[in-house]
Design a protein around this motif. Sequence first.
Motif, PDB file in Angstrom:
ATOM      1  N   TYR A  18       0.841  -1.197   0.000  1.00 25.41           N
ATOM      2  CA  TYR A  18       0.000   0.000   0.000  1.00 25.41           C
ATOM      3  C   TYR A  18       0.878   1.248   0.000  1.00 25.41           C
TER       4      TYR A  18
ATOM      5  N   GLN B  55       1.952   4.435   1.332  1.00 27.95           N
ATOM      6  CA  GLN B  55       1.818   5.046   2.649  1.00 27.95           C
ATOM      7  C   GLN B  55       2.161   6.528   2.648  1.00 27.95           C
TER       8      GLN B  55
ATOM      9  N   PRO C 239      -1.966   8.066  -1.203  1.00 29.49           N
ATOM     10  CA  PRO C 239      -1.806   7.201  -0.024  1.00 29.49           C
ATOM     11  C   PRO C 239      -3.056   6.362   0.226  1.00 29.49           C
ATOM     12  N   GLY C 240      -2.842   5.069   0.418  1.00 31.30           N
ATOM     13  CA  GLY C 240      -3.944   4.133   0.589  1.00 31.30           C
ATOM     14  C   GLY C 240      -4.178   3.259  -0.615  1.00 31.30           C
ATOM     15  N   THR C 241      -3.599   3.623  -1.755  1.00 29.77           N
ATOM     16  CA  THR C 241      -3.767   2.839  -2.974  1.00 29.77           C
ATOM     17  C   THR C 241      -2.939   1.569  -2.904  1.00 29.77           C
TER      18      THR C 241
ATOM     19  N   ARG D  80      -1.861  -0.280   5.377  1.00 25.88           N
ATOM     20  CA  ARG D  80      -2.292   1.106   5.268  1.00 25.88           C
ATOM     21  C   ARG D  80      -2.061   1.807   6.603  1.00 25.88           C
TER      22      ARG D  80
ATOM     23  N   ASP E 250      -3.817   8.841   5.096  1.00 27.97           N
ATOM     24  CA  ASP E 250      -4.846   8.091   4.379  1.00 27.97           C
ATOM     25  C   ASP E 250      -6.176   8.227   5.117  1.00 27.97           C
TER      26      ASP E 250
END
Length: 431
Positions: A214, A216, A240-242, A278, A283
């Motif tokens: 992920y 970050q 961020p979070g993808t 994550r 995020d």
Amino acid sequence: MSAIISRGRLKLLGHRLRERLWVKPLVICLLSIANVFVAKLADDTDLAQFTPAISADSIESLLSIMASSMLVIATFAVGSMVSAYASASSTATPRSLRLVIADDVSQNALSTFIGAFIFSVVALTAVKNDYFESAGLFTLFILMAAVFSVVILTFLRWVDRIARLGRLGMTIDVVEKATADALKRRRDAPRLQGVPKRSQDAVGTAVFATSVGYVQHVDIAALQACAEKGKGRIVVTALPGTFAAPGQALAHVSDSPDGDTAIDCDQVIQSFVIGDDRTFQEDPRFGLVVLSEIAGRALSPAVNDPGTAIDVIGTLVRLFVLWNGSGAQETDEAPQFDRVEVPELAVTDLFDDAFTAIARDGAGAVEVAVRLQKALRSLALVGDSAMRGAAAYHGRLALARSERALDLPEDVATVRTVATLTQSAAFEQAS
């Protein structure tokens, strides 16, 4: 070098260190050892002429008591904290464990107990070997009294904290605070101080991830440096979070029109910090997901706690009102990173993260379904056009789920009535 020493990287490192349980105890231990040797400096002054004589035997006795008791208290503290961590994982969600571990009060308490133990052991060894003279013994006595006072105050504060640490209500509060902080940071800088994305279509050469995990952190300053060096532009694709994987584009780069220079794609990849999990700091969607998971677990047949789900729904309303509050847009000043295009978070995605699972799992509980419709109506009344549209959509979707899940016609009619008010509120605000 910019990717290593940038401000964003330092903040990320600070958050990581804060989450490590050993960092604060290590720092306090080093300070405790230093305090023992600070007392020795008093022997090089004229302080002995003005201080009463302190018996070395009395100091040895007090230090022995402190050393033995602090080791027991530190062991008890570790056991209590581990129990609280296990409770947080089992009653809420394992994703909240990181925030519970980062609790400042518990970390400070454990650090104080271990630090007092190290201080007493080192000081006792020094006293037994006649390391101090009269002034040093008096200074050590003062330091010992100060350490003992800090231990007592810390213990009293920690007992109140450990009684609630890991409990479901406190875990929800901790997750709410972390999510609110992330939402405020993104609200005040929706494009991470970059420029708006010019086109919805991918433009430029895709830069792919080289590892699985992920995203970050995105180091916008490092991307700006790469773009300036290559005299081109960079469009961030993975916020961020993808979830990133080889073949998944992190960004698209457009080199200089004259073709003299090119953007270093390796440096672009290094500007994206990819980890196994994550994180909450950058995020905001992750915090909403965690709150939704807590509500989903409460609505499971094994737990059957609709009250917790209703509490989470109220928490989500507060967070969305915060997101829609003043300061939601960046100022008209020129962005700091004018060569990096960054997409904004979509309100529809935030609503999906927050309410989809609750609507699905709570469709068969009339009290949860009604509370969800009321929450969506509140957001439709206070939100902008995007939030009104998302609230109306999720209101219709939640009603459809409840109509399928509820058996009693009266319950269906109750939910349908409240859902009608939600749709009316969205329509009235839009007009």
